[in-house]
Design a protein around this motif. Sequence first.
Motif, PDB file in Angstrom:
ATOM      1  N   ARG A  30      -6.013   8.422  69.697  1.00  0.00           N
ATOM      2  CA  ARG A  30      -5.815   8.516  68.244  1.00  0.00           C
ATOM      3  C   ARG A  30      -7.186   8.572  67.574  1.00  0.00           C
ATOM      4  N   ASN A  31      -7.374   9.549  66.684  1.00  0.00           N
ATOM      5  CA  ASN A  31      -8.603   9.644  65.891  1.00  0.00           C
ATOM      6  C   ASN A  31      -9.860   9.513  66.741  1.00  0.00           C
ATOM      7  N   ASN A  32      -9.897  10.215  67.875  1.00  0.00           N
ATOM      8  CA  ASN A  32     -11.058  10.185  68.771  1.00  0.00           C
ATOM      9  C   ASN A  32     -11.248   8.848  69.470  1.00  0.00           C
ATOM     10  N   VAL A  33     -10.222   8.011  69.517  1.00  0.00           N
ATOM     11  CA  VAL A  33     -10.285   6.707  70.175  1.00  0.00           C
ATOM     12  C   VAL A  33      -9.221   6.676  71.273  1.00  0.00           C
ATOM     13  N   VAL A  34      -9.659   6.367  72.489  1.00  0.00           N
ATOM     14  CA  VAL A  34      -8.709   6.204  73.591  1.00  0.00           C
ATOM     15  C   VAL A  34      -8.242   4.760  73.587  1.00  0.00           C
ATOM     16  N   THR A  35      -6.929   4.560  73.576  1.00  0.00           N
ATOM     17  CA  THR A  35      -6.382   3.206  73.615  1.00  0.00           C
ATOM     18  C   THR A  35      -5.508   3.056  74.847  1.00  0.00           C
ATOM     19  N   GLN A  36      -5.589   1.879  75.460  1.00  0.00           N
ATOM     20  CA  GLN A  36      -4.844   1.617  76.677  1.00  0.00           C
ATOM     21  C   GLN A  36      -4.320   0.191  76.644  1.00  0.00           C
ATOM     22  N   SER A  37      -3.143   0.006  77.186  1.00  0.00           N
ATOM     23  CA  SER A  37      -2.538  -1.317  77.270  1.00  0.00           C
ATOM     24  C   SER A  37      -2.003  -1.514  78.685  1.00  0.00           C
ATOM     25  N   ASP A  38      -2.348  -2.643  79.285  1.00  0.00           N
ATOM     26  CA  ASP A  38      -1.833  -3.018  80.605  1.00  0.00           C
ATOM     27  C   ASP A  38      -1.130  -4.360  80.480  1.00  0.00           C
ATOM     28  N   VAL A  39       0.054  -4.474  81.057  1.00  0.00           N
ATOM     29  CA  VAL A  39       0.812  -5.721  81.036  1.00  0.00           C
ATOM     30  C   VAL A  39       1.363  -5.950  82.439  1.00  0.00           C
ATOM     31  N   CYS A  40       1.160  -7.162  82.969  1.00  0.00           N
ATOM     32  CA  CYS A  40       1.705  -7.519  84.282  1.00  0.00           C
ATOM     33  C   CYS A  40       2.423  -8.858  84.181  1.00  0.00           C
ATOM     34  N   GLY A  41       3.460  -9.032  84.985  1.00  0.00           N
ATOM     35  CA  GLY A  41       4.161 -10.302  85.002  1.00  0.00           C
ATOM     36  C   GLY A  41       5.443 -10.228  85.797  1.00  0.00           C
ATOM     37  N   ASP A  42       6.126 -11.367  85.872  1.00  0.00           N
ATOM     38  CA  ASP A  42       7.369 -11.458  86.630  1.00  0.00           C
ATOM     39  C   ASP A  42       8.560 -10.845  85.906  1.00  0.00           C
TER      40      ASP A  42
END
Length: 64
Positions: A30-42
């Motif tokens: 978005r708007n020249n910004v790379v965004t990433q989200s990582d979620v781990c769990g049971d």
Amino acid sequence: DVTESDGVVKTTAISEGGGGWACQDALTVRNNVVTQSDVCGDSIPPNAAQDILTSITTKVDALG
């Protein structure tokens, strides 16, 4: 599997023999910004990474 929808690339990895352990990853630009989200769990919700990513991109879009 890796999927793409509305400019968001997502994947979920489930640990074999891990008793429900899984990790989700979501990535977009978005708007020249790379965004990433990582979620781990049971027992993570099905769209946890996407929900976090949306909260980040909403803020990035507001700066745009």
